[in-house]
Write a protein that holds these residues in place. Structure first.
Motif, short mmCIF file in Angstrom:
data_model
loop_
_atom_site.label_atom_id
_atom_site.label_comp_id
_atom_site.label_asym_id
_atom_site.label_seq_id
_atom_site.Cartn_x
_atom_site.Cartn_y
_atom_site.Cartn_z
N TYR A 214 -7.51 -16.16 33.17
CA TYR A 214 -6.53 -16.93 33.95
C TYR A 214 -6.74 -18.42 33.76
O TYR A 214 -7.86 -18.88 33.51
N SER A 215 -5.67 -19.18 33.92
CA SER A 215 -5.76 -20.63 34.06
C SER A 215 -5.85 -20.96 35.55
O SER A 215 -5.38 -20.18 36.40
N ASN A 216 -6.43 -22.11 35.88
CA ASN A 216 -6.60 -22.44 37.30
C ASN A 216 -5.33 -22.93 37.97
O ASN A 216 -5.35 -23.29 39.15
N GLU B 148 -2.90 -20.78 38.17
CA GLU B 148 -2.32 -19.48 38.48
C GLU B 148 -2.92 -18.91 39.77
O GLU B 148 -3.91 -19.42 40.29
N HIS B 149 -2.31 -17.84 40.24
CA HIS B 149 -2.88 -17.02 41.31
C HIS B 149 -3.36 -15.70 40.70
O HIS B 149 -2.71 -15.15 39.80
N PHE B 150 -4.49 -15.22 41.19
CA PHE B 150 -4.92 -13.87 40.85
C PHE B 150 -4.32 -12.91 41.87
O PHE B 150 -4.53 -13.07 43.08
N ASN B 151 -3.56 -11.95 41.39
CA ASN B 151 -2.91 -10.98 42.27
C ASN B 151 -3.43 -9.58 41.96
O ASN B 151 -3.52 -9.19 40.78
N ALA B 152 -3.75 -8.84 42.98
CA ALA B 152 -4.27 -7.48 42.79
C ALA B 152 -3.73 -6.55 43.86
O ALA B 152 -3.57 -6.94 45.02
N ALA B 153 -3.45 -5.32 43.46
CA ALA B 153 -3.09 -4.25 44.39
C ALA B 153 -4.28 -3.32 44.50
O ALA B 153 -4.80 -2.83 43.49
N ALA B 154 -4.77 -3.13 45.72
CA ALA B 154 -5.95 -2.29 45.94
C ALA B 154 -5.55 -0.85 46.25
O ALA B 154 -4.52 -0.60 46.88
N GLU B 155 -6.38 0.06 45.79
CA GLU B 155 -6.21 1.48 46.08
C GLU B 155 -7.58 2.08 46.39
O GLU B 155 -8.61 1.54 45.99
N ILE B 156 -7.57 3.18 47.10
CA ILE B 156 -8.80 3.93 47.33
C ILE B 156 -8.58 5.34 46.80
O ILE B 156 -7.66 6.04 47.23
N ALA B 157 -9.43 5.75 45.86
CA ALA B 157 -9.42 7.14 45.38
C ALA B 157 -10.41 7.92 46.25
O ALA B 157 -11.63 7.78 46.10
N ASN B 158 -9.87 8.66 47.18
CA ASN B 158 -10.70 9.41 48.13
C ASN B 158 -10.68 10.89 47.78
O ASN B 158 -9.73 11.60 48.11
N TYR B 159 -11.72 11.35 47.11
CA TYR B 159 -11.82 12.76 46.77
C TYR B 159 -13.08 13.36 47.41
O TYR B 159 -13.74 14.23 46.84
N SER B 160 -13.36 12.85 48.61
CA SER B 160 -14.42 13.44 49.42
C SER B 160 -13.81 14.62 50.19
O SER B 160 -12.69 15.05 49.90
N ASP B 161 -14.51 15.10 51.19
CA ASP B 161 -14.01 16.26 51.95
C ASP B 161 -13.39 15.86 53.28
O ASP B 161 -13.19 16.70 54.15
N GLY C 107 -3.19 -1.88 50.10
CA GLY C 107 -2.63 -3.21 50.27
C GLY C 107 -2.90 -4.10 49.07
O GLY C 107 -3.49 -3.67 48.08
N SER C 108 -2.48 -5.34 49.15
CA SER C 108 -2.64 -6.27 48.04
C SER C 108 -3.18 -7.60 48.55
O SER C 108 -3.10 -7.91 49.74
N PHE C 109 -3.72 -8.39 47.64
CA PHE C 109 -4.22 -9.70 48.01
C PHE C 109 -4.01 -10.67 46.85
O PHE C 109 -3.84 -10.27 45.69
N SER C 110 -3.98 -11.95 47.16
CA SER C 110 -3.72 -12.99 46.18
C SER C 110 -4.73 -14.12 46.37
O SER C 110 -5.07 -14.47 47.50
N ILE C 111 -5.21 -14.69 45.27
CA ILE C 111 -6.22 -15.74 45.32
C ILE C 111 -5.71 -16.96 44.56
O ILE C 111 -5.37 -16.86 43.37
N ASP C 112 -5.64 -18.08 45.24
CA ASP C 112 -5.28 -19.35 44.61
C ASP C 112 -6.48 -19.86 43.82
O ASP C 112 -7.55 -20.08 44.38
#
Length: 307
Positions: A33-35, A37-50, A87-92
């Motif tokens: 990334y260049s500074n 920009e914003h870093f954008n990410a969508a978070a997920e949880i893979a829950n394969y417990s019981d 959810g998602s988050f963004s970082i300046d």
């Protein structure tokens, strides 16, 4: 003994972060990334417990020098079994004023479930020139300046380089059955070299090298009469085992030369990593520590590069 080492690795904390019953994940666009920009990410949880998991999902972005340290929360959530959006988050990134590596982490509070990824952030600035260093794509121009005792960064058009095509992925399992592939096995990088002082890297290939490697051709240094040690070595496959390089320095007569066969001159406004590596090499060459020891003649240089 080897089986024991592999078993220990599989049972290690680091391995379980990305391979376990519950794994935090993110979707991201790229790694460099260049500074501006914003870093954008969508978070997920893979829950394969019981069971369903109830907890607060946290994120952080911390630079390797700890100067940039940002943390946040995606709130307390009920995470059902299966893959669930968190959810998602963004970082300046504008507060980052020098090249750095950031570690992005997503975790579930008060559990051992955590995962992390690396991204690289570079200052958004136009390609710089240094009055005492010549940047050129022409071997004729480079040799002319070297003969005059100048410092030169030679970055030839990859189409005109005698060598093998760059490929980020390692060799496909058999160079015997698939002989036409480039056959490389990643990079071995002299990360302590001052040439890379402004280009954060480890000693091995990581994602900030992706664009650079895919726009490269590797020099075959075995053609030289004396062995040469690269700054960035391309690891050849076992079948050929050649001495390959995409970044190497030489003394040429009274001049000093860096050869980089990764493209550092095309579309730099869109290629943050290439722009930053170019700056790092020029900054190094302009300084007092640029004193190549390995020597090459003008004739050998032509034979090394020319198709």
């Amino acid at each position: 003994m080897l089986s024991g080492i592999v078993k220990d690795w599989f049972l290690s904390t680091d391995f379980s972060k990305f391979c376990g019953p519950v794994v935090p994940l993110i979707r991201l666009e790229k790694a460099a990334y260049s500074n501006n920009e914003h870093f954008n990410a969508a978070a997920e949880i893979a829950n394969y417990s019981d069971r369903q998991i109830n907890g607060e999902v946290l994120w952080s972005a911390i630079s390797s020098d700890k100067h940039f340290n940002l943390r946040g929360s995606l709130g307390r959530q009920s995470i059902a079994i299966g893959n669930a959006s968190a959810g998602s988050f963004s970082i300046d990134l504008s507060k980052i004023d020098r090249a750095c590596e950031l570690q992005i982490t997503v975790s579930i509070a008060n559990t051992g479930y955590t995962n992390h990824w690396k991204i690289w952030v570079y200052p958004d600035k136009k390609p710089e020139s240094f009055s005492n260093v010549i940047f050129t794509t022409s071997i004729d121009s480079a040799l002319s300046y070297l003969q005059a005792g100048r410092k030169v960064l030679l970055n030839p058009d990859t189409a005109n380089v005698k060598g093998i095509d760059g490929r980020f992925a390692p060799v496909f399992w058999s160079p015997v059955h698939f002989p036409d592939q480039p056959g490389s096995m990643g990079l071995l990088i002299d990360k302590k070299s001052n040439a890379l002082a402004d280009f954060p890297t480890d000693f091995y290939t990581d994602w900030q090298w992706w664009d650079l490697v895919t726009r490269s051709r590797s020099l075959i240094l075995d053609k030289l009469g004396t062995p040469a040690t690269p700054i960035v070595r391309v690891i050849d496959n076992f079948f050929r085992n050649r001495n390959l390089a995409t970044l190497v320095e030489f003394k040429v007569g009274s001049g000093s030369l860096i050869i980089c066969t990764m493209d550092l001159h095309s579309q730099l406004t869109e290629r943050a990593a290439a722009r930053q590596l170019r700056y790092s090499l020029l900054h190094y060459a302009a300084g007092n520590t640029f004193r190549p020891v390995q020597e090459i003649s003008a004739g050998d240089l032509r034979r090394l590069l020319d198709n």
